[in-house]
Design a protein around this motif. Structure first.
Motif, PDB file in Angstrom:
ATOM      1  N   PRO A 149       0.805  -1.225   0.000  1.00 20.62           N
ATOM      2  CA  PRO A 149       0.000   0.000   0.000  1.00 20.62           C
ATOM      3  C   PRO A 149       0.838   1.275   0.000  1.00 20.62           C
ATOM      4  O   PRO A 149       0.429   2.286  -0.593  1.00 20.62           O
ATOM      5  N   ALA A 150       1.993   1.229   0.632  1.00 15.71           N
ATOM      6  CA  ALA A 150       2.846   2.417   0.665  1.00 15.71           C
ATOM      7  C   ALA A 150       3.331   2.789  -0.724  1.00 15.71           C
ATOM      8  O   ALA A 150       3.605   3.968  -1.004  1.00 15.71           O
ATOM      9  N   GLN A 151       3.456   1.783  -1.611  1.00 13.58           N
ATOM     10  CA  GLN A 151       3.878   2.043  -2.981  1.00 13.58           C
ATOM     11  C   GLN A 151       2.704   2.454  -3.857  1.00 13.58           C
ATOM     12  O   GLN A 151       2.779   3.428  -4.605  1.00 13.58           O
ATOM     13  N   SER A 152       1.614   1.734  -3.781  1.00 15.61           N
ATOM     14  CA  SER A 152       0.467   2.047  -4.632  1.00 15.61           C
ATOM     15  C   SER A 152      -0.108   3.425  -4.308  1.00 15.61           C
ATOM     16  O   SER A 152      -0.661   4.094  -5.183  1.00 15.61           O
ATOM     17  N   ALA A 153       0.049   3.876  -3.066  1.00 12.45           N
ATOM     18  CA  ALA A 153      -0.472   5.190  -2.671  1.00 12.45           C
ATOM     19  C   ALA A 153       0.251   6.322  -3.405  1.00 12.45           C
ATOM     20  O   ALA A 153      -0.282   7.434  -3.512  1.00 12.45           O
ATOM     21  N   LYS A 154       1.450   6.053  -3.917  1.00 13.36           N
ATOM     22  CA  LYS A 154       2.205   7.084  -4.636  1.00 13.36           C
ATOM     23  C   LYS A 154       1.744   7.262  -6.077  1.00 13.36           C
ATOM     24  O   LYS A 154       2.101   8.249  -6.725  1.00 13.36           O
ATOM     25  N   LEU A 155       0.980   6.310  -6.584  1.00 14.82           N
ATOM     26  CA  LEU A 155       0.662   6.268  -8.005  1.00 14.82           C
ATOM     27  C   LEU A 155      -0.589   7.068  -8.330  1.00 14.82           C
ATOM     28  O   LEU A 155      -1.559   7.065  -7.558  1.00 14.82           O
ATOM     29  N   TYR A 156      -0.587   7.704  -9.494  1.00 14.21           N
ATOM     30  CA  TYR A 156      -1.796   8.347 -10.002  1.00 14.21           C
ATOM     31  C   TYR A 156      -2.869   7.275 -10.166  1.00 14.21           C
ATOM     32  O   TYR A 156      -2.641   6.249 -10.820  1.00 14.21           O
ATOM     33  N   GLY A 157      -4.023   7.468  -9.546  1.00 17.61           N
ATOM     34  CA  GLY A 157      -5.102   6.492  -9.629  1.00 17.61           C
ATOM     35  C   GLY A 157      -4.927   5.307  -8.702  1.00 17.61           C
ATOM     36  O   GLY A 157      -5.768   4.401  -8.699  1.00 17.61           O
ATOM     37  N   GLY A 158      -3.821   5.259  -7.953  1.00 15.83           N
ATOM     38  CA  GLY A 158      -3.638   4.220  -6.950  1.00 15.83           C
ATOM     39  C   GLY A 158      -3.194   2.877  -7.479  1.00 15.83           C
ATOM     40  O   GLY A 158      -3.130   1.908  -6.711  1.00 15.83           O
ATOM     41  N   ALA A 159      -2.869   2.782  -8.763  1.00 19.57           N
ATOM     42  CA  ALA A 159      -2.439   1.504  -9.338  1.00 19.57           C
ATOM     43  C   ALA A 159      -1.629   1.775 -10.602  1.00 19.57           C
ATOM     44  O   ALA A 159      -1.663   2.881 -11.157  1.00 19.57           O
ATOM     45  N   VAL A 160      -0.911   0.748 -11.058  1.00 17.21           N
ATOM     46  CA  VAL A 160      -0.001   0.916 -12.193  1.00 17.21           C
ATOM     47  C   VAL A 160      -0.750   1.244 -13.475  1.00 17.21           C
ATOM     48  O   VAL A 160      -0.369   2.162 -14.220  1.00 17.21           O
ATOM     49  N   ARG A 161      -1.843   0.522 -13.761  1.00 17.44           N
ATOM     50  CA  ARG A 161      -2.521   0.736 -15.058  1.00 17.44           C
ATOM     51  C   ARG A 161      -3.087   2.147 -15.185  1.00 17.44           C
ATOM     52  O   ARG A 161      -2.885   2.805 -16.219  1.00 17.44           O
ATOM     53  N   PRO A 162      -3.809   2.666 -14.174  1.00 20.59           N
ATOM     54  CA  PRO A 162      -4.262   4.056 -14.303  1.00 20.59           C
ATOM     55  C   PRO A 162      -3.107   5.041 -14.410  1.00 20.59           C
ATOM     56  O   PRO A 162      -3.205   6.040 -15.138  1.00 20.59           O
ATOM     57  N   ALA A 163      -2.015   4.780 -13.701  1.00 21.61           N
ATOM     58  CA  ALA A 163      -0.866   5.685 -13.757  1.00 21.61           C
ATOM     59  C   ALA A 163      -0.268   5.716 -15.155  1.00 21.61           C
ATOM     60  O   ALA A 163       0.022   6.786 -15.712  1.00 21.61           O
ATOM     61  N   LEU A 164      -0.092   4.550 -15.758  1.00 23.97           N
ATOM     62  CA  LEU A 164       0.459   4.489 -17.115  1.00 23.97           C
ATOM     63  C   LEU A 164      -0.524   5.056 -18.137  1.00 23.97           C
ATOM     64  O   LEU A 164      -0.119   5.684 -19.122  1.00 23.97           O
ATOM     65  N   GLY A 165      -1.806   4.841 -17.931  1.00 26.35           N
ATOM     66  CA  GLY A 165      -2.823   5.330 -18.849  1.00 26.35           C
ATOM     67  C   GLY A 165      -3.015   6.828 -18.803  1.00 26.35           C
ATOM     68  O   GLY A 165      -3.716   7.395 -19.648  1.00 26.35           O
ATOM     69  N   HIS A 166      -2.388   7.483 -17.813  1.00 29.56           N
ATOM     70  CA  HIS A 166      -2.467   8.940 -17.726  1.00 29.56           C
ATOM     71  C   HIS A 166      -1.441   9.617 -18.633  1.00 29.56           C
ATOM     72  O   HIS A 166      -1.600  10.784 -18.976  1.00 29.56           O
ATOM     73  N   PHE A 167      -0.386   8.900 -19.021  1.00 29.48           N
ATOM     74  CA  PHE A 167       0.647   9.423 -19.912  1.00 29.48           C
ATOM     75  C   PHE A 167       0.246   9.199 -21.370  1.00 29.48           C
ATOM     76  O   PHE A 167      -0.659   8.425 -21.674  1.00 29.48           O
ATOM     77  N   LEU A 168       0.979   9.875 -22.276  1.00 26.33           N
ATOM     78  CA  LEU A 168       0.842   9.628 -23.706  1.00 26.33           C
ATOM     79  C   LEU A 168       2.126   8.993 -24.223  1.00 26.33           C
ATOM     80  O   LEU A 168       3.197   9.137 -23.623  1.00 26.33           O
ATOM     81  N   TYR A 169       2.016   8.334 -25.382  1.00 28.96           N
ATOM     82  CA  TYR A 169       3.129   7.586 -25.953  1.00 28.96           C
ATOM     83  C   TYR A 169       3.124   7.782 -27.464  1.00 28.96           C
ATOM     84  O   TYR A 169       2.060   7.733 -28.089  1.00 28.96           O
ATOM     85  N   ASP A 170       4.323   7.984 -28.048  1.00 30.43           N
ATOM     86  CA  ASP A 170       4.356   8.111 -29.502  1.00 30.43           C
ATOM     87  C   ASP A 170       4.816   6.809 -30.154  1.00 30.43           C
ATOM     88  O   ASP A 170       5.327   5.901 -29.483  1.00 30.43           O
ATOM     89  N   THR A 171       4.604   6.737 -31.458  1.00 30.13           N
ATOM     90  CA  THR A 171       4.847   5.501 -32.206  1.00 30.13           C
ATOM     91  C   THR A 171       6.214   5.462 -32.885  1.00 30.13           C
ATOM     92  O   THR A 171       6.493   4.530 -33.637  1.00 30.13           O
ATOM     93  N   ALA A 172       7.071   6.464 -32.644  1.00 30.43           N
ATOM     94  CA  ALA A 172       8.354   6.522 -33.333  1.00 30.43           C
ATOM     95  C   ALA A 172       9.183   5.270 -33.066  1.00 30.43           C
ATOM     96  O   ALA A 172       9.368   4.859 -31.918  1.00 30.43           O
ATOM     97  N   GLN A 173       9.656   4.654 -34.121  1.00 31.14           N
ATOM     98  CA  GLN A 173      10.425   3.416 -34.073  1.00 31.14           C
ATOM     99  C   GLN A 173       9.681   2.300 -33.317  1.00 31.14           C
ATOM    100  O   GLN A 173      10.300   1.367 -32.806  1.00 31.14           O
ATOM    101  N   ALA A 174       8.383   2.422 -33.252  1.00 32.93           N
ATOM    102  CA  ALA A 174       7.545   1.384 -32.648  1.00 32.93           C
ATOM    103  C   ALA A 174       6.322   1.125 -33.511  1.00 32.93           C
ATOM    104  O   ALA A 174       5.337   0.555 -33.047  1.00 32.93           O
ATOM    105  N   ALA A 175       6.386   1.545 -34.779  1.00 33.05           N
ATOM    106  CA  ALA A 175       5.262   1.388 -35.696  1.00 33.05           C
ATOM    107  C   ALA A 175       5.296  -0.011 -36.300  1.00 33.05           C
ATOM    108  O   ALA A 175       5.475  -0.200 -37.501  1.00 33.05           O
ATOM    109  N   ASN A 176       5.145  -0.995 -35.445  1.00 33.05           N
ATOM    110  CA  ASN A 176       5.117  -2.393 -35.861  1.00 33.05           C
ATOM    111  C   ASN A 176       4.142  -3.136 -34.968  1.00 33.05           C
ATOM    112  O   ASN A 176       3.840  -2.687 -33.849  1.00 33.05           O
TER     113      ASN A 176
END
Length: 365
Positions: A277-304
């Motif tokens: 809980p001490a770790q998850s409390a630091k995350l946006y949304g309280g969990a890894v998936r919501p935290a990662l889903g809050h960022f954006l990602y580009d497709t450069a050199q990953a368009a596959n």
């Protein structure tokens, strides 16, 4: 999941100019000549096939496109090596590459070697040189360019001053931060004074990897760009998440290059790190998936299909934007790669332009 689609738009000419008075006069002259030669009016009107082709043309916005301002290049080459694509960059090459791929707008940013070869006031001056050059390019080619401004980190005071100038005076669309500065990653508390201002502005912060001080030339036979760039992107994302920095400044819109680096393949380990809980409390949304889903990602050199498929399992399509990484890759190569990922038309259009238009409303047409 929000999916944005784009209204079709005509492609701007390479010079970036509108039709203008002279263009209208030339068109009128051509029309008069055509009529004088007996050409029928119907031949001058768009055919249904031409109209359909124009209407179906996709709009594309590239959020990951590099430039090498001449003065910056001269100083860099006197201190460090520069890869041939960056060294040989010209505005003409950028416009030609965009036109070849149907890129309507590109967000310009300075890539490696960044500003780390300079110190103090010289580093601040070079950031200003890069940002003013990008602004001049946008003026010379109306409607074709935006920019993510360089800042002289780890000089936080200098970065704050340059951010204000770039965003307010030069009208940059956001900032470009590297994934690390020495042994400092983006979650570090030393950067919080800058983040306070950027969070207040709801600013866009694009990021780009480099060779971190800890891990340069680890495997001599393999360039750092092959493994370390993706790894450093993952390090800095984890730093932002588990330091609590991303949750503390939730209105900063971070964009991570190259589909988040190795991040999708570390998801089980990240979930395990977040179990206490001490770790998850630091995350946006309280969990890894919501935290990662809050960022954006580009497709450069990953368009596959492998990289993009993994990313789409992790975050909503609304968080993915087109990037080409020109001049290190060509825009046609990246656009064609994305088209080969098996995406439905609405999803492809969202990634190519709709999500970027939602992020930067001035780009809507």
């Amino acid at each position: 999941m929000a999916i944005f689609t784009c209204e079709p738009a005509g492609h701007a000419p390479a010079c970036g100019c509108g039709t203008g008075r002279r263009g209208l006069l030339r068109g009128a002259a051509a029309l008069g000549a055509a009529l004088g030669s007996g050409l029928a009016w119907s031949a001058l009107l768009p055919t249904p096939a031409l109209a359909q082709a124009a209407a179906s043309k996709p709009r594309r916005i590239d959020v990951h496109h590099h430039l090498t301002p001449p003065l910056y290049k001269d100083v860099a080459l006197s201190r460090v090596e520069m890869s041939p694509p960056a060294r040989d960059w010209t505005p003409e090459k950028t416009v030609a590459d965009m036109d070849a791929a149907g890129i309507d707008v590109a967000m310009l940013s300075v890539s490696t070697p960044g500003l780390g070869f300079a110190e103090g006031e010289e580093r601040r001056r070079l950031a200003r040189v890069c940002n003013e050059y990008a602004a001049e390019m946008a003026q010379r080619h109306p409607g074709r360019f935006g920019s993510f401004a360089a800042v002289p980190l780890p000089d936080v005071d200098g970065a704050l001053a340059e951010a204000v100038y770039a965003l307010d005076t030069l009208k940059a669309d956001g900032l470009l931060l590297f994934t690390s500065y020495g042994n400092t990653w983006l979650g570090d508390e030393k950067l919080h004074p800058l983040y306070e201002e950027l969070n207040r502005r709801k600013a866009i912060v694009a990021t780009h990897p480099l060779s971190p001080q800890c891990c340069t030339n680890v495997v001599p036979q393999i360039a750092d760009t092959v493994v370390e760039f993706g790894t450093d992107t993952s390090r800095t994302i984890a730093s932002l998440m588990f330091s609590g920095t991303a949750a503390k400044y939730p209105d900063i819109r971070f964009i991570f290059s190259h589909a988040g680096g190795t991040l999708p393949f570390l998801i089980e380990r990240l979930d395990f790190q977040a179990r206490p809980p001490a770790q998850s409390a630091k995350l946006y949304g309280g969990a890894v998936r919501p935290a990662l889903g809050h960022f954006l990602y580009d497709t450069a050199q990953a368009a596959n299909p492998v990289a993009l498929g993994a990313l789409r399992q992790l975050v909503p399509t609304s968080q993915i934007v087109l990037g080409t990484d020109f001049p290190y890759r060509t825009s046609p190569e990246q656009v064609q790669g994305l088209a080969g990922c098996g995406l439905d038309p609405a999803t492809l259009r969202a990634i190519e332009c709709g999500n970027a238009e939602a992020l930067i409303p001035r780009l809507k047409v």
